[in-house]
Design an enzyme around this catalytic site. Structure first.
Site, mmCIF file in Angstrom:
data_model
loop_
_atom_site.group_PDB
_atom_site.id
_atom_site.type_symbol
_atom_site.label_atom_id
_atom_site.label_comp_id
_atom_site.label_asym_id
_atom_site.label_seq_id
_atom_site.Cartn_x
_atom_site.Cartn_y
_atom_site.Cartn_z
ATOM 1 N N GLU A 228 -11.553 -1.753 -2.990
ATOM 2 C CA GLU A 228 -10.978 -0.951 -1.906
ATOM 3 C C GLU A 228 -9.862 -0.068 -2.464
ATOM 4 O O GLU A 228 -9.618 -0.016 -3.675
ATOM 5 C CB GLU A 228 -10.424 -1.872 -0.809
ATOM 6 C CG GLU A 228 -9.334 -2.817 -1.294
ATOM 7 C CD GLU A 228 -8.909 -3.844 -0.254
ATOM 8 O OE1 GLU A 228 -9.564 -3.941 0.799
ATOM 9 O OE2 GLU A 228 -7.917 -4.552 -0.495
ATOM 10 N N ASP B 87 0.822 -1.225 0.000
ATOM 11 C CA ASP B 87 0.000 0.000 0.000
ATOM 12 C C ASP B 87 0.852 1.270 0.000
ATOM 13 O O ASP B 87 0.769 2.096 0.910
ATOM 14 C CB ASP B 87 -0.938 0.043 1.205
ATOM 15 C CG ASP B 87 -1.850 -1.154 1.294
ATOM 16 O OD1 ASP B 87 -2.270 -1.660 0.238
ATOM 17 O OD2 ASP B 87 -2.147 -1.598 2.426
#
Length: 322
Positions: free
Chosen positions: A201, A34
């Site tokens: 997401e 991420d």
């Protein structure tokens, strides 16, 4: 010869449009999950933030590296108190009125007991971060969404935070003028996949030309070393666009992102597997760059083996192509 060259060019174009491109080079500390990227204007230093170690971060002289680990944004953890949940995820970094903001998530895997927090620094140097805690985006068992993966976007004078994961997927809420707290209590759903377990997401909103592009990750992100998803169910990067920051966002076929729409930008190919956790960075030399994490299948599938990937991205057709 011209006909052959033209045919080859068309084939290569089709290959790229389908979401296949090898990552740009990376040296130094390249294991991330991420990632979030920013460049400090005062000296041109690049900073990259990522999940783990209470939000890890590193610096480099260019997007290629060599990346040098700095440490943790919040070495003592977050002030957000969710009993038993102290894992900090999915940072998003921005410069707001001369101050660097890092939004982060507090959660645990598979739970809706989650919150988005904020840490700030005027320099991004080690031990310079102040934890401001909650911004007012929280979720609980039974909520419409999971309050993780915050992403800040400034449209004119209005700040919006995109967030969400699985359940009702991706939402958007307006923030106050300081971008430190939710303005009001209303939020809107901007992307939803009705199939399966609603695996969308990691949203990231980016404006280019006349359009607002909503990038997001779809599919299963993690645990590949213990159980590989069915082919096609692994992480990939998708996009929808709108003429306003608040939607409606639609894909290249005109299908709304809230109705399971989404055009693939980058997916598994060759030795690249499960790219996602993405963002867009406007590099002063390269222009718009898509960055993300991915698995190199020749190295390993574990979460801590994921690598920093990036590609120049072309918006000239109206849709982003790596």
């Amino acid at each position: 010869m011209y006909v052959l060259a033209s045919a080859v060019a068309l084939l290569l174009h089709a290959y790229v449009v389908q979401g296949y491109a090898d990552p740009g080079s990376c040296s130094g500390s390249c294991n991330v999950h991420d990632p979030a990227l920013i460049r400090r204007e005062s000296d041109g230093t690049y900073f990259r933030f990522s999940t783990g170690n209470d939000i890890s971060y590193a610096s480099a002289s260019s997007i290629e590296g060599p990346w040098t680990a700095i440490g943790s944004v919040l070495p003592d953890g977050s002030s957000i108190d969710i009993a038993g949940y102290n894992d900090l995820w999915a940072p998003d970094v921005n410069l707001v009125d001369g101050v660097y903001y890092v939004y982060y998530s507090v959660s645990t895997f598979g739970s809706q007991e989650s919150a988005v927090g904020l840490a700030t620094s005027s320099t991004m140097e080690l031990d310079s971060w102040t934890d401001l805690g909650r911004v007012g985006v929280d979720s609980y068992t039974g909520s419409a969404y999971n309050a993780i993966d915050g992403n800040l976007f400034l449209d004119g004078s209005t700040y919006y935070l995109q967030f969400g994961s699985f359940w009702g997927d991706i939402y958007q809420v307006e923030l106050n003028s300081a971008a430190t707290a939710v303005a009001g209590s209303s939020s809107q759903n901007i992307a939803y996949d009705s199939s399966g377990d609603h695996a969308e997401e990691g949203s990231f909103l980016y404006k280019y030309g006349d359009y607002y592009y909503l990038f997001y990750s779809a599919g299963i992100c993690c645990g590949y070393d213990t159980s590989l998803p069915a082919s096609g169910d692994e992480y990939k990067i998708k996009v929808c666009r709108s003429t306003t920051a608040t939607g409606t966002f639609v894909d290249e076929d005109g299908v709304a992102c809230t109705a399971s729409g989404g055009t693939i930008v980058l997916e598994s190919h060759d030795t690249v597997y499960g790219p996602g956790g993405q963002g867009i960075f406007t590099d002063p030399t390269l222009g718009p760059v898509l960055y993300y994490h991915y698995v190199d299948t020749t190295i390993g599938y574990a979460d801590d083996q994921k690598l920093f990937g990036w590609n120049v991205i072309d918006f000239s057709s109206g849709w982003p192509v790596v």
